[in-house]
Design a protein around this motif. Sequence first.
Motif, PDB file in Angstrom:
ATOM      1  N   LYS A 153      -7.065  17.337  -9.807  1.00 19.37           N
ATOM      2  CA  LYS A 153      -7.223  16.440 -10.819  1.00 19.37           C
ATOM      3  C   LYS A 153      -7.379  14.988 -10.641  1.00 19.37           C
ATOM      4  CE  LYS A 153      -4.460  15.531 -14.877  1.00 19.37           C
ATOM      5  NZ  LYS A 153      -3.577  16.025 -16.022  1.00 19.37           N
ATOM      6  N   LYS A 155      -8.412  11.194 -12.326  1.00 19.51           N
ATOM      7  CA  LYS A 155      -8.184  10.333 -13.320  1.00 19.51           C
ATOM      8  C   LYS A 155      -9.381   9.409 -13.466  1.00 19.51           C
ATOM      9  CE  LYS A 155      -3.646  10.976 -14.435  1.00 19.51           C
ATOM     10  NZ  LYS A 155      -3.216  11.598 -15.692  1.00 19.51           N
ATOM     11  N   ASP A 179      -9.443  13.863 -15.824  1.00 17.18           N
ATOM     12  CA  ASP A 179      -8.523  13.304 -17.144  1.00 17.18           C
ATOM     13  C   ASP A 179      -9.186  11.935 -17.511  1.00 17.18           C
ATOM     14  OD1 ASP A 179      -6.515  12.637 -19.012  1.00 17.18           O
ATOM     15  OD2 ASP A 179      -5.017  13.035 -17.662  1.00 17.18           O
ATOM     16  N   ASN A 181      -8.013  10.157 -19.949  1.00 13.62           N
ATOM     17  CA  ASN A 181      -7.005   9.492 -20.431  1.00 13.62           C
ATOM     18  C   ASN A 181      -7.587   8.383 -21.490  1.00 13.62           C
ATOM     19  OD1 ASN A 181      -5.388   9.590 -17.579  1.00 13.62           O
ATOM     20  ND2 ASN A 181      -4.299   9.995 -19.056  1.00 13.62           N
ATOM     21  N   GLU A 206      -9.835  16.255 -19.592  1.00 13.25           N
ATOM     22  CA  GLU A 206      -8.883  16.108 -20.557  1.00 13.25           C
ATOM     23  C   GLU A 206      -8.932  14.840 -21.373  1.00 13.25           C
ATOM     24  OE1 GLU A 206      -4.421  15.592 -19.534  1.00 13.25           O
ATOM     25  OE2 GLU A 206      -5.171  16.983 -18.149  1.00 13.25           O
ATOM     26  N   ASP A 231      -5.006  16.196 -24.763  1.00 15.84           N
ATOM     27  CA  ASP A 231      -3.454  15.713 -24.142  1.00 15.84           C
ATOM     28  C   ASP A 231      -2.614  14.644 -25.044  1.00 15.84           C
ATOM     29  OD1 ASP A 231      -1.402  15.182 -22.799  1.00 15.84           O
ATOM     30  OD2 ASP A 231      -2.289  14.189 -20.873  1.00 15.84           O
ATOM     31  N   GLU A 232      -3.196  13.437 -25.125  1.00 17.69           N
ATOM     32  CA  GLU A 232      -2.457  12.436 -25.982  1.00 17.69           C
ATOM     33  C   GLU A 232      -2.346  12.646 -27.242  1.00 17.69           C
ATOM     34  OE1 GLU A 232      -4.328  11.807 -23.013  1.00 17.69           O
ATOM     35  OE2 GLU A 232      -3.752  10.040 -21.947  1.00 17.69           O
ATOM     36  N   ASN A 251      -3.246  20.396 -24.015  1.00 17.77           N
ATOM     37  CA  ASN A 251      -2.242  20.029 -22.736  1.00 17.77           C
ATOM     38  C   ASN A 251      -0.946  19.926 -23.271  1.00 17.77           C
ATOM     39  OD1 ASN A 251      -0.737  19.617 -20.463  1.00 17.77           O
ATOM     40  ND2 ASN A 251      -2.218  17.971 -19.975  1.00 17.77           N
ATOM     41  N   LYS A 253       3.143  19.261 -22.670  1.00 20.21           N
ATOM     42  CA  LYS A 253       4.079  18.685 -21.745  1.00 20.21           C
ATOM     43  C   LYS A 253       5.598  18.616 -22.326  1.00 20.21           C
ATOM     44  CE  LYS A 253       0.841  15.843 -19.507  1.00 20.21           C
ATOM     45  NZ  LYS A 253       0.127  14.517 -19.709  1.00 20.21           N
TER      46      LYS A 253
HETATM   47 MG    MG Z   1      -3.776  13.698 -19.321  1.00 20.14          MG
END
Ligand code: MG
Length: 340
Positions: A153, A155, A179, A181, A206, A231-232, A251, A253
């Motif tokens: 993965k 970033k 990802d 972000n 992501e 995700d966020e 995603n 968590k």
């Molecule tokens: Mg993430």
Amino acid sequence: MELTYKPFELQLKHTFTIAKFSRTSTPVMLLQIKHEGETGYGEASMVPYMGETWDTATEFLKKVDAGQFTYPFDFDEIGDYLDSIAPGNTAIKAGIDIALHDLDGKLKGESCWKILGSDPAQMPVTSFTIGIDTPEIMRQKVLEAANDFKVIKVKLGRDNDKEIIQNIRSVTGAPLYVDANQGWNDRKKSLDLVYWLQEQNVLLIEQPMLKTDYDGNAWLTERSPLPIIADEAVQRLPDVEKAKGAYHGINIKLMKCTGMHEAAKMIAKAQQLDLQIMIGCMTETSCAALAGAALAPQCDFADLDGPFLTSNNPFKLPEFVDGKWVLGDEAGLGVRSLDQ
Ligand code: MG
């Protein structure tokens, strides 16, 4: 029920950089809940950008009356009780939830994954995250990961995304997760980049754009040949429904959703909404990673590399074969201290 806890500074092997932050350790709270001679282990991993600290966790834990946890556990009731103490504090709530699940398994003499209905044969491979670093160090990290992991993965989300991918492609052809972000902001450029990334054997993206940019993410999702995973934008159960339409998947968590119980409900909700599911993690010890692994077979993708990114994991590293966590038959989560 007796609840005890201690702060622990989890050291990272490499300075970890994502689109906006950089750090070398993660504050963790390790928890134990004891009942009838059994001990449940829990962990709260408090990555700085989520806002929790040893102080906020301690303050929260002081308000928790462990007498409220009566066995057999009613996890809905326990979740409501913890949410009634304070909003937020999701990581320390997850720490308590994980300890209670471990304890529950031990009291039942059954593994957590079995209690939760997971099938170990369905375990997805876990990706290994390469943080942003110099090109040379990134190549080195990729080569180090190549033996154990089947998916890397990466970033992205800065202005040199293609260079980063080309750099990784100079040492491996392994499939990649990307990802961003929330780092992308131009719809058309993002879509062009997604098509280019698809040619580079990238399997999913992501959180491409800001979590608040529902329309931008929805625009990209509608056109993207690759799955776009929130995700966020997704933290807790009510967010799952909101992701539908703007993303192909979510995603989950544990540290964001208050733990295993709510994660299991999010999985059920996502399946009902036909959303793909990734289970992710923070930089964390084997304890929280095992909690995620117990649910991972119910998910499409796993990103449970936390313990591999750390250098002072206080627990034994669970078995990891062919890029996947191996679920054992021990009662509870299977967390073992190093001297066991
Ligand atoms: Mg993430």
